[in-house]
Enzyme design. Structure first.
Site, PDB file in Angstrom:
ATOM      1  N   ARG A  81     -13.950 -14.430 -12.031  1.00  0.00           N
ATOM      2  CA  ARG A  81     -13.403 -12.992 -12.237  1.00  0.00           C
ATOM      3  C   ARG A  81     -14.498 -11.998 -12.020  1.00  0.00           C
ATOM      4  O   ARG A  81     -14.523 -10.962 -11.490  1.00  0.00           O
ATOM      5  CB  ARG A  81     -12.673 -12.844 -13.399  1.00  0.00           C
ATOM      6  CG  ARG A  81     -11.789 -11.483 -13.686  1.00  0.00           C
ATOM      7  CD  ARG A  81     -10.943 -11.374 -14.823  1.00  0.00           C
ATOM      8  NE  ARG A  81     -10.079 -12.496 -14.724  1.00  0.00           N
ATOM      9  CZ  ARG A  81      -8.900 -12.566 -13.721  1.00  0.00           C
ATOM     10  NH1 ARG A  81      -8.745 -11.600 -13.069  1.00  0.00           N
ATOM     11  NH2 ARG A  81      -8.234 -13.710 -14.080  1.00  0.00           N
ATOM     12  N   HIS A 115       2.824   1.065 -12.999  1.00  0.00           N
ATOM     13  CA  HIS A 115       3.340  -0.532 -13.067  1.00  0.00           C
ATOM     14  C   HIS A 115       4.819  -0.109 -12.990  1.00  0.00           C
ATOM     15  O   HIS A 115       5.257   0.773 -13.513  1.00  0.00           O
ATOM     16  CB  HIS A 115       2.860  -1.016 -14.370  1.00  0.00           C
ATOM     17  CG  HIS A 115       3.783  -2.129 -14.617  1.00  0.00           C
ATOM     18  ND1 HIS A 115       3.525  -3.319 -14.043  1.00  0.00           N
ATOM     19  CD2 HIS A 115       4.712  -2.566 -15.585  1.00  0.00           C
ATOM     20  CE1 HIS A 115       4.242  -4.428 -14.461  1.00  0.00           C
ATOM     21  NE2 HIS A 115       5.099  -3.924 -15.161  1.00  0.00           N
ATOM     22  N   GLY A 143       0.791  -1.150   0.042  1.00  0.00           N
ATOM     23  CA  GLY A 143       0.122  -0.016   0.045  1.00  0.00           C
ATOM     24  C   GLY A 143       0.685   1.292   0.062  1.00  0.00           C
ATOM     25  O   GLY A 143       0.215   2.402   0.207  1.00  0.00           O
ATOM     26  N   SER A 144       2.015   1.337  -0.421  1.00  0.00           N
ATOM     27  CA  SER A 144       2.827   2.592  -0.535  1.00  0.00           C
ATOM     28  C   SER A 144       2.422   3.539  -1.574  1.00  0.00           C
ATOM     29  O   SER A 144       2.314   4.793  -1.122  1.00  0.00           O
ATOM     30  CB  SER A 144       4.396   2.221  -0.644  1.00  0.00           C
ATOM     31  OG  SER A 144       4.819   1.961  -1.899  1.00  0.00           O
ATOM     32  N   ASP A 147      -7.427  -1.127 -19.197  1.00  0.00           N
ATOM     33  CA  ASP A 147      -8.448  -1.913 -20.307  1.00  0.00           C
ATOM     34  C   ASP A 147      -8.347  -3.361 -19.740  1.00  0.00           C
ATOM     35  O   ASP A 147      -7.915  -3.703 -18.843  1.00  0.00           O
ATOM     36  CB  ASP A 147      -7.945  -1.613 -21.560  1.00  0.00           C
ATOM     37  CG  ASP A 147      -6.629  -2.205 -22.065  1.00  0.00           C
ATOM     38  OD1 ASP A 147      -6.015  -3.138 -21.365  1.00  0.00           O
ATOM     39  OD2 ASP A 147      -6.190  -1.959 -23.192  1.00  0.00           O
ATOM     40  N   GLU A 148      -8.928  -4.281 -20.527  1.00  0.00           N
ATOM     41  CA  GLU A 148      -9.024  -5.592 -19.886  1.00  0.00           C
ATOM     42  C   GLU A 148      -7.790  -6.494 -20.089  1.00  0.00           C
ATOM     43  O   GLU A 148      -7.890  -7.471 -19.845  1.00  0.00           O
ATOM     44  CB  GLU A 148     -10.159  -6.219 -20.855  1.00  0.00           C
ATOM     45  CG  GLU A 148     -10.355  -6.104 -22.140  1.00  0.00           C
ATOM     46  CD  GLU A 148     -11.249  -4.648 -22.508  1.00  0.00           C
ATOM     47  OE1 GLU A 148     -10.492  -3.857 -22.637  1.00  0.00           O
ATOM     48  OE2 GLU A 148     -12.510  -4.685 -22.256  1.00  0.00           O
TER      49      GLU A 148
END
Ligand code: GAR
Length: 204
Positions: free
Chosen positions: A66, A110, A13-14, A142-143
């Protein structure tokens, strides 16, 4: 109108904390973090949210399809009037259902210069490949895994003596900086998307 941010995380959680700090000190103005949701019991990010007085929920994903899972999460976000969803170390792919419900209102961070090194252990992948520069990317979700139009990137030099941990630590500092910048841009609507390209319309 104060914009409501929902954070999804799976671990430390940074990046959540960096966004919470940016909201608190005005680098992300007119916004609040409405809820933090983890798919994993015991994610340290949940305790960090509660310590800041932010509502934090665990919605376990284990054993769920999912889309079934994503419907639960979207319902929780909708109940709290969330405008923007920020993935902050949320280690799951989102279903088309989720992406359509919040299209262009879901961001991810990311730890690589995408499209290089998507997926797990991006910093280790970068070292093993032998790149001289890596970094981090904030993008619309997106997916597909670690895909979607790119809003911000930062470059970090790879040193000869780096380990995955030392490289990750330097990248993380940049993650915290560019995630707050990207959230502000998106909440203020200061961008337009053409194909895969995101143009920032006025710098703040
Ligand atoms: C961060 O390095 C983030 O970029 C990465 O997980 C870490 C979470 O750290 N995310 C991904 O790899 C997504 N594919 P944090 O929990 O301290 O924010």
């Amino acid at each position: 109108m104060v914009k409501r941010i929902g954070i999804l995380l799976s671990g430390r959680g940074s990046n959540f904390e960096a966004l919470a700090d940016a909201v608190a000190d005005g680098r992300i103005p007119n916004a609040e973090i409405a809820v933090v949701i983890s798919n994993r019991e015991g994610a340290p990010g949940i305790e960090k949210a509660r310590a800041r007085g932010i509502e934090a929920l665990v919605i376990p994903s284990k054993g769920k399809e999912r889309e079934t899972y994503d419907r639960e999460v979207v319902a929780a976000l909708r109940e709290r009037g969330v405008d923007l969803v920020c993935l902050a170390g949320f280690m799951r792919l989102l279903s088309p259902y989720f992406v359509n419900e919040y299209r262009t209102r879901i961001l991810n961070i990311h730890p690589s210069l995408l499209p290089a090194f998507p997926g797990l252990e991006a910093q280790r992948q970068a070292l093993e490949y032998g790149v001289k520069y890596s970094g981090c990317t904030v993008h619309f979700v997106d997916e597909h895994l670690d895909a979607g139009p790119i809003i911000r990137q930062a470059v970090v030099e790879v040193r000869d003596d780096d380990t995955p941990e030392t490289l990750a630590a330097r990248i993380l500092r940049e993650e915290h900086r560019i995630y707050a910048e990207a959230v502000r841009i998106v909440l203020e609507g200061r961008y337009r998307i053409e194909g895969r390209r995101v143009f920032i319309t006025q710098e703040g």
